[in-house]
Write an enzyme that holds these catalytic residues in place. Structure first.
Site, short mmCIF file in Angstrom:
data_model
loop_
_atom_site.label_atom_id
_atom_site.label_comp_id
_atom_site.label_asym_id
_atom_site.label_seq_id
_atom_site.Cartn_x
_atom_site.Cartn_y
_atom_site.Cartn_z
N ASN A 28 51.36 16.94 20.76
CA ASN A 28 51.65 16.25 19.50
C ASN A 28 52.94 15.44 19.66
O ASN A 28 53.55 15.44 20.73
CB ASN A 28 51.73 17.25 18.34
CG ASN A 28 52.85 18.24 18.51
OD1 ASN A 28 54.03 17.86 18.49
ND2 ASN A 28 52.52 19.51 18.71
N ARG A 29 53.34 14.76 18.61
CA ARG A 29 54.41 13.76 18.71
C ARG A 29 55.82 14.33 18.58
O ARG A 29 56.78 13.55 18.56
CB ARG A 29 54.22 12.70 17.60
CG ARG A 29 52.99 11.86 17.78
CD ARG A 29 52.84 10.92 16.60
NE ARG A 29 51.64 10.11 16.74
CZ ARG A 29 51.60 8.94 17.36
NH1 ARG A 29 52.68 8.45 17.92
NH2 ARG A 29 50.46 8.27 17.43
#
Ligand code: PMT
Length: 217
Positions: A28-29
């Site tokens: 994820n970011r």
């Protein structure tokens, strides 16, 4: 003197990477900036800080003990091993699902196969387990990363995970949440809400620690 001085504080930060095969993963970011800012600010107030960090490219803040992990399972093990503590702050973006198995070899395209279905299994909820642990920290603080209905979801997590405080932020917008140097948090507890920011993550972290200190005093 800060109410955090001499307290043991465990902070999780960054993403987790869930491997599919030797070359690919689900991630994820999260950059780790928010959790590292919290760890840094807590150490500056004299806390004894353990920072459990997912795969990020950030330097270790001064006077912080850092434990690097990759997967949600590794983060769960590292956080659990760091107990007991006075305060747990879960700023990491932990994967909710991980592949059922990791292929030992690179997954290859199959002739005529235009779609691929991955089978995933739920990960353990580190935050909820810490909050229900026999060695429960005095304060358990979660984060909520939401694209919409922020208050509803954050308050739901506060109750479901048995937290003392939850810091909610919008994700998927500029200037807030993942990757940005700035953020806005709304910290919810059973009694109300406090907005922190907008501002630099370092300043927001300080505001969150002020709320935590008030609960420790
Ligand atoms: O790292 P940055 O780029 O600076 O971005 C900051 C951030 C957006 C990652 C951070 O501010 C933040 O919101 N962190 C929590 C992200 C998240 O995973 O939220 P969630 O709503 O999916 O999870 C709720 C809480 O449960 C979180 O405290 C999370 O750490 C925890 N959790 C979730 C799943 C799981 N298996 N175990 C957990 O402990």
């Amino acid at each position: 003197m800060s109410a955090l001085a001499g307290r043991r504080v465990v902070v999780s930060a960054g993403p987790t990477f869930e491997d599919l095969d030797p070359v690919r993963f689900l991630g994820n970011r999260s950059s780790g900036k928010m959790g590292f800012a919290v760890a840094s600010a807590a150490a500056a107030r004299g806390a004894d800080v353990v920072l459990v960090a997912g795969p990020v490219h950030l330097p270790t803040p001064p006077n912080v003990t850092r434990i690097d992990v990759r997967s949600a399972a590794q983060m769960h093990a590292a956080v659990t091993a760091a107990l007991p503590c006075d305060v747990y702050i879960g700023a990491a973006a932990v994967a909710d699902y991980t592949p059922v198995s990791i292929s030992p070899n690179k997954l290859k395209k199959q002739p005529g196969q235009d779609t691929l279905t991955l089978q995933l299994v739920r990960t353990r909820d580190i935050l909820a387990e810490v909050a229900s642990h026999p060695k429960r920290p005095r304060l358990v603080v979660g984060f909520a990363a939401e694209t919409h209905d922020v208050e509803t979801y954050a308050r739901g997590k506060l109750v479901a995970k048995k937290l003392d405080l939850i810091a909610a932020n919008r994700v998927g917008v500029e200037g807030s949440g993942f990757e940005s140097d700035e953020n806005t948090l709304v910290a919810y507890d059973a009694n109300g809400a406090t907005t922190l920011g907008p501002g630099a993550k370092s300043d927001i972290a300080g505001g969150l620690l002020d709320l935590i200190e008030a609960r420790l005093a």
